[in-house]
Design an enzyme around this catalytic site. Structure first.
Site, PDB file in Angstrom:
ATOM      1  CE  LYS A 111      -3.589   2.801   0.654  1.00 35.39           C
ATOM      2  NZ  LYS A 111      -4.371   3.032  -0.380  1.00 35.39           N
ATOM      3  CG  ASN A 115      -1.023   5.682  -1.923  1.00 31.32           C
ATOM      4  OD1 ASN A 115      -1.657   5.484  -3.005  1.00 31.32           O
ATOM      5  ND2 ASN A 115      -1.655   5.610  -0.632  1.00 31.32           N
ATOM      6  CB  ALA A 159       3.511  19.511 -15.062  1.00 28.05           C
ATOM      7  N   GLY A 160       1.654  20.309 -12.530  1.00 26.54           N
ATOM      8  CA  GLY A 160       0.768  20.935 -12.005  1.00 26.54           C
ATOM      9  C   GLY A 160       1.248  21.577 -10.765  1.00 26.54           C
ATOM     10  CB  CYS A 167      -3.773   8.824  -0.057  1.00 27.62           C
ATOM     11  SG  CYS A 167      -5.381   8.289   0.549  1.00 27.62           S
ATOM     12  CE  LYS A 170      -2.815   9.034   5.851  1.00 28.37           C
ATOM     13  NZ  LYS A 170      -2.299   7.701   5.524  1.00 28.37           N
TER      14      LYS A 170
END
Length: 338
Positions: A111, A115, A159-160, A167, A170
């Site tokens: 998990k 992420n 891109a941003g 999630c 953290k």
């Protein structure tokens, strides 16, 4: 651990305890220990298993992700536990999506690793975008070029203003901490976190330079407050960091978001102004800042915006607008990596 203690104090027969939430690696072991401790206090001998079955639900798409999972990860240490989980998920895997069995620590790590690698892709493309600006390249063209490689694909390479939410921030910090506790430094993920925090301020620096390093009294209209579309979640949202920087330098903010207005008022109170609609946020604005790429922001009436803004400049934090179109409509345009 309180729930594990309750289970241990009240269970009377075999139970399979499954953790679904993203929890620190080693949590299942602690749960087993707590339940065993409570059973020992009761002098009870009752068999039980603990399994890790992390969820992979995206905010705004949780129901669909639950009904049509890409994969189901199951970590356990007994055949009995695996068999129970298999029966539980049988109706959801008739379409062929795999159930992947493994040991518990590997499931817990999966998990975090999933992420972390998605966050890494986001920070990578943002870092490359910043370089594109300096050398005259266009990140949108670069993205299309690298996405054509099947080993890379086209997901999570837009891109941003960086990632936010409950999630990615953290989990990246948590796995870095886990590594540190075990005497290892995750240098790549430390860089991912650092790049992301810097990226949240990127539009501030563009706008600040545009106004000659003085934005005191400038009216800035912001579209989008949630960390992504289709949610009102503002946890770790780039909008919060941007608004903080704008306010520190004396700017006046008017913002609009299709879903997060109540959450914004709870977090920001009267520090900023709130508009009832998207166009209201642009009335007499010295600059527009697009933060969250909600669908309703994608095709605005630029002729209307041209008339209501005081100064016609757009800072597109998600690269959803075409520079040439805006320039033809009388606006100056600044994107990310373009």
């Amino acid at each position: 651990m309180a729930v594990a203690g309750e289970i241990g104090r009240h269970m009377t027969d075999y139970l399979l305890i499954i953790t679904k939430s993203t929890v620190p690696i080693g949590t299942a072991k602690k749960i087993r220990g707590k339940i065993s401790e409570e059973l020992s206090k009761r002098k009870a001998v009752i068999d039980f298993d603990v399994a890790s079955n992390p969820e992979f639900l995206k905010e705004g798409e949780a129901v669909n992700d639950c009904m049509k999972p890409d994969r189901i990860i199951v970590g356990a240490d007994s055949e009995k536990a695996f068999n129970i989980v298999e029966k539980l998920y049988k109706p959801f895997v008739l379409n062929g999506h795999p159930v992947i069995y493994m040991d518990i620590p590997s499931a817990e790590m999966t998990k975090y690793a999933a992420n972390a690698i998605l966050a890494t892709k986001i920070s990578f493309i943002n870092d490359i975008a910043n370089l594109c600006e300096r050398i005259g390249a266009d990140i949108n063209m670069v993205r299309r070029g690298i996405a054509s490689d099947s080993r890379i694909g086209n997901k999570f390479i837009y891109a941003g203003l960086g990632y936010g939410g409950s999630c990615f921030p953290k989990d990246v910090k948590a796995i870095i901490k886990t590594a540190s506790v075990h005497g290892y430094e995750l240098k790549v993920l430390k860089a991912v976190d650092e790049v992301n925090e810097r990226q949240k301020e990127s539009v501030f620096h563009k706008l600040y330079r545009y106004f000659g390093n003085n934005i005191k009294g400038k009216k800035i209209g912001i579209w989008g407050l949630s960390f992504k579309p289709n949610t009102d979640d503002m946890r770790e949202a780039p909008s919060l960091k941007l608004i903080e920087k704008f306010l520190q330098h004396g700017a006046e903010i008017t913002a609009y978001d299709p879903a997060a207005m109540n959450e914004a008022k709870r977090r920001l109170g009267d520090k900023i102004n709130y508009s009832q609609d998207s166009y209201g946020a642009m009335v007499d604005a010295d600059a527009m800042v697009l933060v969250t790429e909600w669908n309703e922001f994608r095709n605005p009436n630029w002729a209307v915006i041209n008339k209501i803004m005081k100064n016609r400049v757009v800072f597109d934090g998600r690269n959803i607008y075409e520079k040439e179109l805006l320039e033809q409509s009388g606006f100056e345009y600044f994107g990310i990596g373009r």
